[in-house]
Write an enzyme that holds these catalytic residues in place. Sequence first.
Site, PDB file in Angstrom:
ATOM      1  N   ASP A   1      18.977  98.566  32.193  1.00  0.00           N
ATOM      2  CA  ASP A   1      17.738  99.303  32.451  1.00  0.00           C
ATOM      3  C   ASP A   1      16.554  98.334  32.350  1.00  0.00           C
ATOM      4  O   ASP A   1      16.488  97.498  31.446  1.00  0.00           O
ATOM      5  CB  ASP A   1      17.588 100.443  31.434  1.00  0.00           C
ATOM      6  CG  ASP A   1      16.522 101.440  31.849  1.00  0.00           C
ATOM      7  OD1 ASP A   1      16.863 102.587  32.147  1.00  0.00           O
ATOM      8  OD2 ASP A   1      15.323 101.057  31.865  1.00  0.00           O
TER       9      ASP A   1
ATOM     10  N   GLN B   1      13.713 113.238  34.078  1.00  0.00           N
ATOM     11  CA  GLN B   1      14.321 112.457  35.168  1.00  0.00           C
ATOM     12  C   GLN B   1      13.227 111.886  36.054  1.00  0.00           C
ATOM     13  O   GLN B   1      12.396 112.617  36.583  1.00  0.00           O
ATOM     14  CB  GLN B   1      15.279 113.320  36.004  1.00  0.00           C
ATOM     15  CG  GLN B   1      16.012 112.493  37.060  1.00  0.00           C
ATOM     16  CD  GLN B   1      17.061 113.278  37.851  1.00  0.00           C
ATOM     17  OE1 GLN B   1      17.218 114.484  37.672  1.00  0.00           O
ATOM     18  NE2 GLN B   1      17.769 112.596  38.722  1.00  0.00           N
TER      19      GLN B   1
ATOM     20  N   HIS C   1      22.290 109.103  37.315  1.00  0.00           N
ATOM     21  CA  HIS C   1      22.612 107.936  36.491  1.00  0.00           C
ATOM     22  C   HIS C   1      22.849 108.359  35.058  1.00  0.00           C
ATOM     23  O   HIS C   1      22.160 109.225  34.530  1.00  0.00           O
ATOM     24  CB  HIS C   1      21.483 106.897  36.540  1.00  0.00           C
ATOM     25  CG  HIS C   1      20.123 107.467  36.255  1.00  0.00           C
ATOM     26  ND1 HIS C   1      19.382 108.149  37.204  1.00  0.00           N
ATOM     27  CD2 HIS C   1      19.374 107.477  35.131  1.00  0.00           C
ATOM     28  CE1 HIS C   1      18.233 108.534  36.675  1.00  0.00           C
ATOM     29  NE2 HIS C   1      18.213 108.147  35.411  1.00  0.00           N
TER      30      HIS C   1
ATOM     31  N   HIS D   1      22.633 107.091  31.216  1.00  0.00           N
ATOM     32  CA  HIS D   1      22.093 106.058  30.334  1.00  0.00           C
ATOM     33  C   HIS D   1      23.127 105.824  29.233  1.00  0.00           C
ATOM     34  O   HIS D   1      23.535 106.788  28.568  1.00  0.00           O
ATOM     35  CB  HIS D   1      20.813 106.529  29.636  1.00  0.00           C
ATOM     36  CG  HIS D   1      19.654 106.801  30.547  1.00  0.00           C
ATOM     37  ND1 HIS D   1      18.604 105.921  30.693  1.00  0.00           N
ATOM     38  CD2 HIS D   1      19.356 107.871  31.334  1.00  0.00           C
ATOM     39  CE1 HIS D   1      17.710 106.438  31.540  1.00  0.00           C
ATOM     40  NE2 HIS D   1      18.146 107.625  31.939  1.00  0.00           N
TER      41      HIS D   1
END
Length: 116
Positions: free
Chosen positions: A32, A96, A102, A104
Amino acid sequence: MSKAGCIFCKIANKEIPAKIVFENNQILAFEDVRPQAPTHILIIPKQHIEKISDLTESDTGMIGGLIVAAKDIANKQAVEKSGYRIVLNCNKDAGQEVFHIHLHLLGGRKFTWPPG
Ligand code: DGP
């Protein structure tokens, strides 16, 4: 499969760079850009699906694959013993920001509950 203008489709297509930690035919995982923990990996399907509420029965295998990939990456990043959190935000109230599904994977520090 890809959606024009989607940042995660661009990462999946290698049009923009990312620090990739895992890849197979269906899935890509990368660091990230704004890490919220010492380990913060995003795990995405290469196929463009905006959010969890768009999933259908036929996506069951792909979603399961994301979680198994998260487990494998957690092992590789050596956070399995200390613990880790998998987060999947759906829509605005959950925070979001990027509308391409996705997970995390967060680890390397202690997390609080309930989440903020
Ligand atoms: P969410 O709020 O669940 O939609 O999380 C989106 C995450 O994506 C956020 O933690 C920051 C990350 N992110 C956004 N743009 C990029 C990018 O271009 N590269 C990388 N590596 N991460 C990004």
